[in-house]
Scaffold this motif. Structure first.
Motif, PDB file in Angstrom:
ATOM      1  N   UNK A 190      11.404  14.235 -32.705  1.00  0.00           N
ATOM      2  CA  UNK A 190      11.322  14.505 -31.263  1.00  0.00           C
ATOM      3  C   UNK A 190      12.711  14.477 -30.628  1.00  0.00           C
ATOM      4  N   UNK A 191      13.502  13.478 -31.015  1.00  0.00           N
ATOM      5  CA  UNK A 191      14.873  13.375 -30.464  1.00  0.00           C
ATOM      6  C   UNK A 191      15.703  14.584 -30.890  1.00  0.00           C
ATOM      7  N   UNK A 192      15.603  14.955 -32.176  1.00  0.00           N
ATOM      8  CA  UNK A 192      16.370  16.107 -32.662  1.00  0.00           C
ATOM      9  C   UNK A 192      15.946  17.385 -31.951  1.00  0.00           C
ATOM     10  N   UNK A 193      14.642  17.543 -31.730  1.00  0.00           N
ATOM     11  CA  UNK A 193      14.157  18.734 -31.042  1.00  0.00           C
ATOM     12  C   UNK A 193      14.663  18.774 -29.606  1.00  0.00           C
ATOM     13  N   UNK A 194      14.643  17.621 -28.930  1.00  0.00           N
ATOM     14  CA  UNK A 194      15.137  17.571 -27.550  1.00  0.00           C
ATOM     15  C   UNK A 194      16.617  17.901 -27.500  1.00  0.00           C
TER      16      UNK A 194
ATOM     17  N   UNK B 261       4.673   2.930 -40.032  1.00  0.00           N
ATOM     18  CA  UNK B 261       5.854   2.693 -39.202  1.00  0.00           C
ATOM     19  C   UNK B 261       6.984   3.654 -39.587  1.00  0.00           C
ATOM     20  N   UNK B 262       7.122   3.903 -40.901  1.00  0.00           N
ATOM     21  CA  UNK B 262       8.158   4.835 -41.352  1.00  0.00           C
ATOM     22  C   UNK B 262       7.879   6.249 -40.851  1.00  0.00           C
ATOM     23  N   UNK B 263       6.604   6.660 -40.928  1.00  0.00           N
ATOM     24  CA  UNK B 263       6.240   7.993 -40.433  1.00  0.00           C
ATOM     25  C   UNK B 263       6.459   8.075 -38.923  1.00  0.00           C
ATOM     26  N   UNK B 264       6.125   7.012 -38.195  1.00  0.00           N
ATOM     27  CA  UNK B 264       6.332   6.997 -36.746  1.00  0.00           C
ATOM     28  C   UNK B 264       7.812   7.124 -36.405  1.00  0.00           C
TER      29      UNK B 264
END
Length: 252
Positions: A86-90, A76-79
């Protein structure tokens, strides 16, 4: 008086029963009692061994359950970290797009200011003030990869401010290959979709390409560039043509 002889015994079996002493009988009874008493003891030992085996299985099961719970927490931590990346990349991509649009707008504003300033100072020649299209600038920059360059073209227009220019820009690199004159079109040196020319749609000026990621061109092996020929066409009609020397500046 003569004694009668007893007839011999026939058809009978003789059984000899050994005589047991009292001590032997007690010993035998004691052994029988020990055997009878050992049966519950063996059963209890077996039951106790089974319980001990179940306790080991339970302990191993509990350890596996704890390890599984920890693995689920780690997953869960890795997810969560993956979703955050993903959010930072977007956000970074959107920020980059916004920066590119801002830079393009600032370039347009700067060019407008420079053009107006030149008009006010009277530094524009009559030819520069003549209506029509012209190539304001052509720039080549080197990269860290041999044979790969970045290019930029600025196309301007002088005329009615209400009009817009819609045309296609064609770029060819002139040089030599194998000791013979050769011409290489831009469409064979870049990944951009420019087989039919680069689109132009502007009122005052336009910088091509608008995206710096599409500005790289790769020269063919064995080809020596000499000049760059720029042409603007509209419906197969040549609007303007100009040739620049192949002059490379240091890359930023």
């Amino acid at each position: 008086m003569e004694r009668r002889r007893r007839p011999p015994l026939r058809g009978h079996n003789l059984v000899v029963v050994p005589h047991q002493t009292r001590a032997q009988r007690l010993r035998r009874q004691l052994l029988t009692l020990l055997v009878l008493l050992s049966i519950p003891g063996a059963g209890w030992l077996g039951w106790d061994a089974a319980l001990r085996s179940q306790e080991a299985v339970r302990a191993e099961r509990d350890e596996l359950a704890v390890a599984l719970a920890q693995t689920q927490l780690d997953l869960e931590a890795v997810s969560q970290q993956y979703r955050q990346v993903e959010v930072d990349l977007l956000v970074s991509r959107e920020s980059l797009k916004g920066s590119q649009v801002m830079i393009h707008d600032l370039e347009q504003q700067l060019f407008r200011v420079q053009q107006d300033l030149a008009v006010y100072r009277g530094s524009l020649s009559p030819r520069a003030m003549a209506p029509g299209l012209r190539f304001q600038a052509f720039e080549l920059q080197g990269t860290d990869e041999p044979g790969v360059f970045r290019y930029k073209v600025m196309v301007t227009r002088v005329g009615n401010e209400a009009d817009t220019t819609q045309a296609r820009l064609f770029i060819d690199v002139l040089g030599e290959e194998g000791g013979e004159p050769a011409s290489v079109p831009l469409s064979s040196m870049t990944l951009a979709e420019d087989d039919g020319g680069l689109p132009l749609d502007f009122r005052y000026f336009q910088v091509v390409p608008a995206n710096s990621q599409d500005s790289e061109l790769s020269l063919p092996q064995g080809f020596t560039p000499k000049q760059v020929r720029l042409r603007v066409k509209h419906n197969d009609k040549l609007l303007v043509e100009q040739t620049f020397d192949w002059a490379v500046t240091a890359g930023s």
